[in-house]
Design an enzyme around this catalytic site. Sequence first.
Site, PDB file in Angstrom:
ATOM      1  CG  HIS A 175      12.516 -29.036  34.820  1.00  0.00           C
ATOM      2  ND1 HIS A 175      13.539 -29.317  35.691  1.00  0.00           N
ATOM      3  CD2 HIS A 175      11.361 -29.263  35.510  1.00  0.00           C
ATOM      4  CE1 HIS A 175      13.039 -29.686  36.864  1.00  0.00           C
ATOM      5  NE2 HIS A 175      11.716 -29.671  36.776  1.00  0.00           N
ATOM      6  CD  GLU A 185      15.473 -50.847  59.132  1.00  0.00           C
ATOM      7  OE1 GLU A 185      15.089 -49.962  58.379  1.00  0.00           O
ATOM      8  OE2 GLU A 185      16.047 -50.625  60.236  1.00  0.00           O
ATOM      9  CB  CYS A 240       7.935 -38.271  48.579  1.00  0.00           C
ATOM     10  SG  CYS A 240       8.599 -39.634  47.643  1.00  0.00           S
ATOM     11  CD  GLU A 277      12.459 -42.653  40.556  1.00  0.00           C
ATOM     12  OE1 GLU A 277      11.717 -43.650  40.647  1.00  0.00           O
ATOM     13  OE2 GLU A 277      12.061 -41.493  40.431  1.00  0.00           O
TER      14      GLU A 277
END
Lengths: 273, 421
Positions: free
Chosen positions: B99, B192, B50, B114
């Site tokens: 890269h 939330e 994404c 992450e």
Amino acid sequence: MSILFFKIVLVFYLAGTFAYLSYLIKQRPIISTVATAMLCSGFLFHTVSITLRYMEAGYTPITNLYEAPSFLAWAIIGIYLIMQFRYKITVFGSFISPIASILILVSSAFSKEIGPLPPVLKSFWLPIHVVLAFFGDAIFALAFCAGIMYLIQEHQIKSKKIGSFYYRLPSLKVLDDINHYCLTIGFPLLTLGMITGSIWARHAWGSFWSWDAKEIWSLLTWILYAALLHGRINIGWRGRRAAVFAIVGFFAVMFSFLGVNTMLSGLHTYDRY
Amino acid sequence: MHIVVVGLNHKTAPVELREKLAFPSDTIEEPLRRVTSIPQVSEGLILSTCNRVEVLAVVRDVGEGIKEIRNFLSSHHRVPMSRLDASLYSYDSYDAIKHIFQVASSLDSMVIGEPQILGQLKEAYSLASKHKTSGVILHKFLHKAFLVGKKVRTETRIASAAVSISYAAIELAKKIFATLENKVVMLVGAGEMSELAARHLLNHGVRDILIANRTHSRAERLAKEFDGRPIVFEDLTLFLDQVDIVITSTGSSHYTIRYDDVRRALKIRKYKPLFFIDIAVPRDVEPRINDIENVYLYDVDDLRGVVDANIKEREEETKKAEKIIEREILQFERWLESLNAVPTIISLRERFEEIRKKEVEKTISSMNGGPKIDKEVLDALTSSIINKILHNPVTRLKGRENTRKESYYIDAIRDLFDLEE
């Protein structure tokens, strides 16, 4: 011969301390490996040095201000190395190695001559009493370091000022657990050290307890740790309070260990330089 | 043979554009085939997440190859080049390797450090190798990238300092409790944010969740969802002695948890640490409780402070990671350079010639005193044997230039005959 080895030990411990301190800043795995290697080598030479001294002198080398701090440093490093290999808390070394280095430096400041052993010390109680007491002291040294680390880490979390120590030090729980373990092992050793000492005193000086300076200070230390143990088990003392106790307790240990012999006089003072 | 990367990511393209260029993994075979059917391209792989869409390929000519891949992206997704142009980046050779290593180490991620990206890269590689669009170069390259990613993860603390508030809260909890296993959490008020935090905590193994909400039915519903226990909102302070972490987020305008409640609870729980995370504005927990021994209170602003510290800490770790990457690039480039047909053929011939000469010498010297052998004849014979043996492999190598098999053969030959890289 043992003196030569002692000098090698001094170099290794100082180098190890330097490496551990730079690990605290730099956090490169290679530095911690080097630091551990230094300390391990130092410990091996130290073992050899103490053994040689034992053979040269003919008695357990823990009777004067050259031998005693060195023996305590040996015990501290030995216990620490076992702990590091088991629990992998390398940052601990950055706190414990300076203590060992200071002890070794103190040791090196005193005369290394082997004199005749005072007749009163010629007893099989000598190694039993002193080794028990010294291992207790060594374990309290670890608790002292855990206490310092706890106070630093707790301050960071409590005051919400997150600095680099926050990332480098272990969690509060782990540090408090170390405090607890050290107490449950160190306190019985200290107690046994005092009991054997008093039995020996009965034989050597004719009385179990003679209010000698070292005895008084040891009793004070014992009461401090007993209070902490009681607080931990029955009241639920932990964390900051336990850390402060471990730190104060260790100062008392160090005073009854070194201070009494250098500043006060009494039955335990065999060494006057 | 050159490695190129063409693509866009969260830094160069808005989400609308990234969506348009995304390749769903279940229909990736066709685009993979289209990439590798470009004459310039011998191997290809598509990474589509994404946050990024990238085509990684091995090409013969850098300029042509990149141009063709850009055209492919535009035509495949029916997005005019004029819209894509500003967002697409392309790297070749050293920059491309760097890269991909950075992507694998999560240095190029939206949230640096992450952990998902390495898995996504592995997935992309396994799809390419399943559809046989990757060859020996991408195989070696991707495995190197996985290794670099792992190395950066273990040798730096890039992933250990979290940059989101809920992660920061969890890291804090771990600095207090060492582990979250067997800990009990209380959720006060259901918003939330607090639900998200609860979900994170559950993932870290907390034992139980108590849920208090002014509307009790909502507490019951959430309890069902998290497999926790609903408790009556008015009684929540009575449970403070049983929990370790409290997350509050009610809309209340006054303090829900007060100093005296916490003091009382702490005595009962024998001063076991208690960690309050107050994400409500205005706050739910009386700030003074932070002064109590073994009680830690963080509100939203405090947590933001931790996040800032984490980001700063991470910058230093990034430098360390860059050094690791730099070292690995050098190594990989050396291997890549060795994968050329011409030098391989030369060193293959040299290797054979070397053996031939040695054996001829040996034969002559061992015939001392025996029947006289003409060295010239021996040389001619052995040379012609070698030429015959090498003829087919060499023409194959030359003929297969710029197919996926070429590098495969070269790598095999280098390995079989132990030619230096």
